[in-house]
Enzyme design. Structure first.
Site, mmCIF file in Angstrom:
data_model
loop_
_atom_site.group_PDB
_atom_site.id
_atom_site.type_symbol
_atom_site.label_atom_id
_atom_site.label_comp_id
_atom_site.label_asym_id
_atom_site.label_seq_id
_atom_site.Cartn_x
_atom_site.Cartn_y
_atom_site.Cartn_z
ATOM 1 N N GLU A 244 2.449 5.763 -10.088
ATOM 2 C CA GLU A 244 3.869 6.667 -10.255
ATOM 3 C C GLU A 244 4.545 6.859 -8.613
ATOM 4 O OE1 GLU A 244 6.427 9.379 -11.505
ATOM 5 O OE2 GLU A 244 4.531 10.480 -11.481
ATOM 6 N N CYS B 40 10.789 12.953 -9.623
ATOM 7 C CA CYS B 40 10.618 11.470 -9.352
ATOM 8 C C CYS B 40 11.751 11.033 -9.890
ATOM 9 C CB CYS B 40 9.156 10.608 -9.589
ATOM 10 S SG CYS B 40 9.293 11.371 -10.461
HETATM 11 C C1 UN1 Z 1 7.933 13.809 -11.442
HETATM 12 O O1 UN1 Z 1 8.627 14.035 -10.869
HETATM 13 O O2 UN1 Z 1 6.622 13.110 -10.391
HETATM 14 O O3 UN1 Z 1 10.170 14.008 -16.589
HETATM 15 C C2 UN1 Z 1 7.518 13.782 -13.044
HETATM 16 C C3 UN1 Z 1 10.288 14.645 -15.934
HETATM 17 C C4 UN1 Z 1 9.098 15.919 -15.100
HETATM 18 C C5 UN1 Z 1 8.227 15.159 -14.068
HETATM 19 C C6 UN1 Z 1 8.674 14.774 -13.093
HETATM 20 N N1 UN1 Z 1 8.116 16.059 -16.754
HETATM 21 O O4 UN1 Z 1 11.091 14.776 -14.898
#
Ligand code: UN1
Length: 514
Positions: free
Chosen positions: A261, A295
Site C-alpha cells: 500500500e 496516502c
Molecule cells: C494512509 O494514509 O496510509 O482513507 C491510510 C483514509 C484512512 C486511511 C489512510 N482511513 O484516509
C-alpha cells in the site's frame, strides 16, 4: 506527559522490541521527537540483529499453537483486544497527537479505526468461507479451505501509526497467523503502547508470547532481515513507492508474498453539475486533513472550466479559515508536518512548481513565531497547475493542492489517470451519466472511486488499496482477509474407484475395472 506514558504502561526510556515481554533493545537508540515542538519526549531502544532473530523464532513457535485455536476463538481474543483499545482510546489518541502531530479528533479517529477493525475481524473470524465445487468424477467432492500462513511481517508508516497496523494485524490474527511488526521510526512510542495493550489481553487469556511481536529497528538490523526471512511468508508494507520497490524485490526474490500500500496522487474531478459547497468541503478535508500526509490526501482538483474561477475562490476562502497550530487544542484543524525535513521537501517542491510554470494561489509558507518556531508548521498551499507538469505526477507528502482545468469529461478522465499512482479518486457531480462514466472501466483507474465523497477517510469495511505504483495490495475489509491465508483445493473420493479427470485412461493393472 510522563503521566500519559505511564497510563499506557511506558516510561521515558523504553524498549521497542519484544514478543510479549520486553527485550533490552540492544540495537540503535531512537529519540521520539514531537513535531509539535521539535522536542524529544522519549527514547526508544531498538532491536539488534540477534534480537530480531529471537523475535522471529518466537513468532514461528507461537504460530504452531495459535493456528490450532479455532478461528472464532481467535476472534474472541481480538474482541477483547478491541475492548482494551476502547478503554485506551483517549490516551492513545493523545499519544498519536504528540508523536506524529495529528489533531486530536483525527488521532482519536485513528484509534476508532482500530476498534472498528477489531469488530470487523471478530465477525470475519466466523466467515473464513471457502467455495465448494461439483466434481466431474462420480462419488467425488471438491471444496476449498483457507489455512493460516505463518508469521506475517507488518511494516507501517508514520502517518497512520495505529490504524494501518490494525488493518493487517487483526485480520492476520483471526486468520491464525502471528504478527511481526516493524513500525516507522517516527512512531515507535505509539507502537510500543499498542503492543502493551495487546500483550496484556494475550497474557490474561493464558496465551504464549510470540503471537504479536514488535521489532522496532533500523534497515540493517531489522528491515532487511525481515524482508529476507523465509520464516515470514507474507510481508504487508505501507509507505513510499521507493520503499515498496525494495520490499517487492527482496520478498519476491525468495518468492514470498507481499501486500503493498504505497503512494497515492488522488484527484477529485469537479464537474459543472457538482454541488460546489459539498465539493469544497470534501476537497479541504481531503487536502488539509492530517496536514496533507495521508496516502489518500487530495492532491489534485480537476475542475470544469466553467466553474474553475468560482471554485478556486471558494477554496481559497475556505483555506483562510483553517486554524493551524497545536494539534492538541480542540480548535486546531491542521497541525505540523512530521518533521523539518518534510517542510524542506515541501518548500523544494514548491520551487519546482514555480519553475514548471505553476502559480501559487494561496499559502505554502513555512510559519514562524511562538509554537511555529519548531520549524514544522506550514500554511496549506493551493497552486494552479498544468496537468503536464512533471511535479504534478509526484506525491509530495505535504498539503499542496494542484488545481487543473478541463473542458470535457473525457479529457478530465485522461488527466485523472495520467499519474503513476492509483489509490483513491472522486467525482463531484449530480449528473448520473458523468458519475457512471467515472465509475466505468473507462473511468477512474484507482482502487477507490467515490461519487460526491472525498478521496480520504475511507471506512474499514471496504478493501483498501490501489493500482499502478500504489502497489496493488488490499487491506482491511471486504475479502482482503484472503491475502493473509493460503488456499487449499481439496478433492475427496468416496467412490471406491479411481476415475481420472479429463477422461484420461491410465490402466496399469489389467484386473482393475475401467
Ligand atoms: C494512509 O494514509 O496510509 O482513507 C491510510 C483514509 C484512512 C486511511 C489512510 N482511513 O484516509
Amino acid at each position: 506527559m510522563q503521566k500519559l506514558l505511564s497510563r499506557l504502561g511506558l516510561t521515558e526510556t523504553l524498549s521497542g522490541v519484544g514478543s510479549g515481554t520486553w527485550l533490552p533493545g540492544q540495537g540503535c537508540e531512537v529519540a521520539a521527537v514531537s513535531p509539535i515542538n521539535d522536542k524529544p519526549f522519549a527514547t526508544v531502544k531498538c532491536a539488534a540483529a540477534r534480537e530480531y532473530d529471537q523475535i522471529a523464532d518466537q513468532a514461528t513457535e507461537a504460530f504452531l499453537k495459535w493456528r490450532m485455536i479455532p478461528a472464532p476463538k481467535r476472534g474472541e481474543i481480538v474482541r477483547r483486544i478491541g475492548l482494551a483499545l476502547r478503554q485506551a482510546k483517549e490516551d492513545l489518541g493523545a499519544l498519536i497527537s504528540l508523536e506524529v502531530g495529528k489533531i486530536r479528533s483525527e488521532a482519536e479517529g485513528e484509534v476508532q479505526e482500530m476498534i472498528d477493525m477489531a469488530d470487523f475481524a471478530v465477525g470475519q473470524s466466523r466467515m473464513l468461507y471457502g467455495l465448494t465445487m461439483h466434481s466431474e468424477r462420480p462419488g467425488h467432492r471438491m471444496y476449498e479451505q483457507w489455512h493460516p500462513l505463518g508469521p506475517v511481517g507488518v511494516i507501517t508508516a508514520f502517518n497512520f501509526p495505529a490504524a494501518v497496523w490494525s488493518w493487517n494485524a487483526l485480520i492476520a490474527l483471526i486468520a491464525g497467523n502471528t504478527v511481526v511488526w516493524k513500525p516507522s521510526s517516527k512512531a515507535l512510542v505509539t507502537a510500543a503502547a499498542i503492543v502493551n495493550i495487546v500483550w496484556k489481553v494475550l497474557r490474561e487469556n493464558d496465551l504464549p508470547d510470540g503471537i504479536v511481536n514488535l521489532a522496532a529497528g533500523n534497515r540493517n538490523d531489522v528491515g532487511k532481515r525481515l524482508l529476507q526471512d523465509t520464516r515470514i511468508p507474507l510481508v504487508s508494507a505501507t509507505g513510499s513507492v521507493a520503499m515498496g520497490r525494495q520490499v517487492a524485490r527482496s520478498v519476491s526474490e525468495r518468492l514470498g508474498k507481499t501486500i503493498l500500500e504505497l503512494g497515492g496522487n488522488n484527484a477529485v474531478i469537479v464537474t459543472k453539475s457538482a454541488d460546489p459547497d459539498l465539493a469544497v468541503r470534501a476537497i479541504v478535508f481531503g487536502a488539509v486533513g492530517t496536514a496533507g500526509q495521508r496516502c489518500t490526501t487530495t492532491r489534485r482538483a480537476i475542475i470544469h472550466e466553467s466553474v474553475f474561477e468560482a471554485l478556486s475562490r471558494s477554496l481559497i476562502q475556505a483555506y483562510q479559515q483553517v486554524r493551524i497550530g497545536d494539534p492538541r487544542k480542540p480548535e486546531t484543524l491542521m497541525g505540523p508536518l512530521i518533521d523539518k525535513a518534510a517542510v524542506d521537501r515541501m518548500q523544494d517542491a514548491l520551487k519546482v512548481v514555480r519553475n514548471q510554470g505553476g502559480r501559487i494561489l494561496y499559502g505554502g509558507k513555512k510559519l514562524s513565531g511562538e509554537i511555529f518556531d519548531a520549524g514544522t508548521y506550514v500554511s496549506p498551499c493551493i497552486c494552479e497547475a498544468g496537468p503536464q507538469m512533471p511535479i504534478v505526477g509526484e506525491e509530495t507528502f505535504a498539503p499542496i493542492l494542484y488545481l487543473i482545468r478541463y473542458s470535457t469529461l473525457d479529457q478530465a478522465i485522461v488527466i485523472h489517470n495520467s499519474v503513476p499512482q492509483g489509490l483513491s479518486s472522486a467525482i463531484f457531480s449530480n449528473d448520473l451519466l458523468e458519475a457512471e462514466t467515472f465509475l466505468s472501466c473507462a473511468g477512474s483507474d484507482c482502487g477507490i472511486a467515490n461519487v460526491n465523497v472525498g478521496t480520504s477517510g475511507a471506512e474499514i469495511g471496504g478493501a483498501f488499496g490501489g493500482e499502478k505504483q500504489t502497489g496493488g495490495g488490499r487491506e482491511a475489509g471486504s475479502d482482503a482477509w484472503k491475502a493473509y491465508m493460503r488456499r487449499q483445493t481439496c478433492t475427496i473420493n468416496a467412490s471406491g474407484m479411481l476415475p481420472l479427470a479429463q477422461g484420461i485412461r491410465f490402466q496399469v493393472d489389467p484386473q482393475e475395472p475401467t
